[in-house]
Design a protein around this motif. Sequence first.
Motif, short mmCIF file in Angstrom:
data_model
loop_
_atom_site.label_atom_id
_atom_site.label_comp_id
_atom_site.label_asym_id
_atom_site.label_seq_id
_atom_site.Cartn_x
_atom_site.Cartn_y
_atom_site.Cartn_z
N LYS A 77 0.84 -1.21 0.00
CA LYS A 77 0.00 0.00 0.00
C LYS A 77 0.87 1.26 0.00
O LYS A 77 0.66 2.19 -0.78
CB LYS A 77 -0.90 -0.02 1.24
CG LYS A 77 -1.94 1.07 1.26
CD LYS A 77 -2.88 0.93 2.45
CE LYS A 77 -3.78 2.15 2.53
NZ LYS A 77 -3.94 2.69 3.85
N THR A 78 1.87 1.28 0.87
CA THR A 78 2.76 2.44 0.96
C THR A 78 3.55 2.64 -0.32
O THR A 78 3.64 3.75 -0.85
CB THR A 78 3.74 2.27 2.14
OG1 THR A 78 2.98 2.11 3.34
CG2 THR A 78 4.65 3.47 2.29
N ASP A 79 4.14 1.56 -0.83
CA ASP A 79 4.96 1.67 -2.03
C ASP A 79 4.14 2.10 -3.24
O ASP A 79 4.57 2.94 -4.03
CB ASP A 79 5.65 0.33 -2.33
CG ASP A 79 6.73 0.01 -1.29
OD1 ASP A 79 6.86 0.78 -0.32
OD2 ASP A 79 7.43 -1.01 -1.44
N ALA A 80 2.95 1.52 -3.38
CA ALA A 80 2.10 1.87 -4.52
C ALA A 80 1.75 3.35 -4.50
O ALA A 80 1.84 4.05 -5.51
CB ALA A 80 0.83 1.02 -4.51
N GLN A 81 1.40 3.85 -3.31
CA GLN A 81 1.06 5.28 -3.17
C GLN A 81 2.28 6.15 -3.46
O GLN A 81 2.18 7.17 -4.15
CB GLN A 81 0.54 5.55 -1.75
CG GLN A 81 0.07 6.99 -1.52
CD GLN A 81 -1.06 7.40 -2.45
OE1 GLN A 81 -2.10 6.77 -2.51
NE2 GLN A 81 -0.85 8.47 -3.22
N ALA A 82 3.43 5.72 -2.96
CA ALA A 82 4.66 6.50 -3.16
C ALA A 82 5.03 6.56 -4.64
O ALA A 82 5.37 7.63 -5.16
CB ALA A 82 5.81 5.88 -2.36
#
Length: 196
Positions: A77-82
Amino acid sequence: MEGTDPVNKKLAAALSGGAVLVLALSGCSSDDGNEKLDGWAKQVCDAVQPQAKKIEAANAAIQKQTSDSSTPAEVQKTDAQAFQDMSDAYKAIGAAVDKAGPPDVENGEQKQQDAVKELNGISSSYAGLKKQVDELDTKDQAKFAEGLKGIATELDKLSQSGNDALKTLEEGEVGQAMSRQESCQNVNASPSAAQG
């Protein structure tokens, strides 16, 4: 106690390289101003600053996620958003350089077009990485780690190859004009050096 997956660390390290790209937007200071060029540099620098902050924040989010003992789903989730944020930021910088028009220097038009093309290409690459992260299997830790490893490798390549046209754009007078702009000087004082 379970340690953080080293693949995550590799991802974070590769990302740091990518973020350097925009933060390089500042040359050596010089006093012989060129009003036309200074106007161009101000327009670009003012547009770059918020995007550079966005890239820094995305980078910091991934770094933070790698230092916690996060689940694959949280990392995803974090990586995709980043990656989405980085893609948007590079696209916005490309649009800003495009809108500013060619800088008032020799081969300015060519330099500008190359930089815009490169920034848009980087934006597309980050969008592609987001898609890859979205498709990772978070239920299988080993598969997830393998997938992240591939993304880290691509990210590494992206950070290596990504700044040739930008360097060319910032050579000589353009870089000097940019370094005179307060907004570019602020960008260059990278907040990632501060311990968080």
